[in-house]
Design an enzyme around this catalytic site. Sequence first.
Site, PDB file in Angstrom:
ATOM      1  N   SER A  73       0.801  -1.228   0.000  1.00  0.00           N
ATOM      2  CA  SER A  73       0.000   0.000   0.000  1.00  0.00           C
ATOM      3  C   SER A  73       0.833   1.277   0.000  1.00  0.00           C
ATOM      4  O   SER A  73       0.332   2.338  -0.348  1.00  0.00           O
ATOM      5  CB  SER A  73      -0.943   0.013   1.205  1.00  0.00           C
ATOM      6  OG  SER A  73      -0.219   0.092   2.408  1.00  0.00           O
ATOM      7  N   HIS A 112       1.042   3.772   7.278  1.00  0.00           N
ATOM      8  CA  HIS A 112       0.421   4.727   6.358  1.00  0.00           C
ATOM      9  C   HIS A 112       0.876   6.146   6.675  1.00  0.00           C
ATOM     10  O   HIS A 112       1.479   6.399   7.714  1.00  0.00           O
ATOM     11  CB  HIS A 112      -1.109   4.643   6.423  1.00  0.00           C
ATOM     12  CG  HIS A 112      -1.674   3.469   5.670  1.00  0.00           C
ATOM     13  ND1 HIS A 112      -3.009   3.188   5.637  1.00  0.00           N
ATOM     14  CD2 HIS A 112      -1.076   2.503   4.919  1.00  0.00           C
ATOM     15  CE1 HIS A 112      -3.222   2.106   4.910  1.00  0.00           C
ATOM     16  NE2 HIS A 112      -2.061   1.673   4.470  1.00  0.00           N
ATOM     17  N   ASP A 145      -8.222   6.315   5.577  1.00  0.00           N
ATOM     18  CA  ASP A 145      -8.222   5.010   6.240  1.00  0.00           C
ATOM     19  C   ASP A 145      -9.412   4.771   7.152  1.00  0.00           C
ATOM     20  O   ASP A 145      -9.421   3.787   7.883  1.00  0.00           O
ATOM     21  CB  ASP A 145      -6.941   4.858   7.072  1.00  0.00           C
ATOM     22  CG  ASP A 145      -5.714   4.670   6.205  1.00  0.00           C
ATOM     23  OD1 ASP A 145      -5.874   4.320   5.028  1.00  0.00           O
ATOM     24  OD2 ASP A 145      -4.599   4.866   6.713  1.00  0.00           O
TER      25      ASP A 145
END
Length: 203
Positions: A73, A112, A145
């Site tokens: 990701s 992230h 998210d």
Amino acid sequence: MEFITETYKELKRMNVRQFLGQALQLGEFGRTDKRGRGLRPGWLIVTSALMIWKSLMLVTGSESPVVVVLSGSMEPGFYRGDILFLNMGKAPIRTGEVVVFNLDGRDIPIVHRVIKVHERRNGTHIDVLTKVRSDWRGDNNFGDDRALYNKGQDWLHQHHIMGRAVGFLPKVGMVTIIMNDYPYLKYALIGVLGLLVLTNKDA
């Protein structure tokens, strides 16, 4: 094939007492060195590794100072199998930083980028929103998210953040991923190492 045959022969030559003696000495490198002095038991290696890990936790302020990237990701910034070094530090989390966070009730940490931060006026509380999207520094997911967060959770809080990424080693963590993807390989490796120790003639 020759290794397996030799190992089998070595095990067959041992009586029960020798086998149990070898098993009890799994943690030793050998009884003596060339000068006849006793060598340190292997459990010292384990305790040393644990002490180094705990020291890193204290220095970095992170409960897990080293993590492996498990998904793609964050490509092309970080690839699957990269090892990240984390540091919590005392400075507040800021937009654009890459953080590792853990959600309540889940075991696997997520890597992230922070896209939005809300900080309370007194500075004691911080709310963080993470997001990975294709037009943000190459990150590879669309949208924020919130879909990953627990039901009813819109923000991450300080206790969710494990640390911010301060460095990385590319692809070194692939060994960990392979061992997790193929657990039989992990057990086979442990078995082979155990056999090597059991059949070690110096022990």
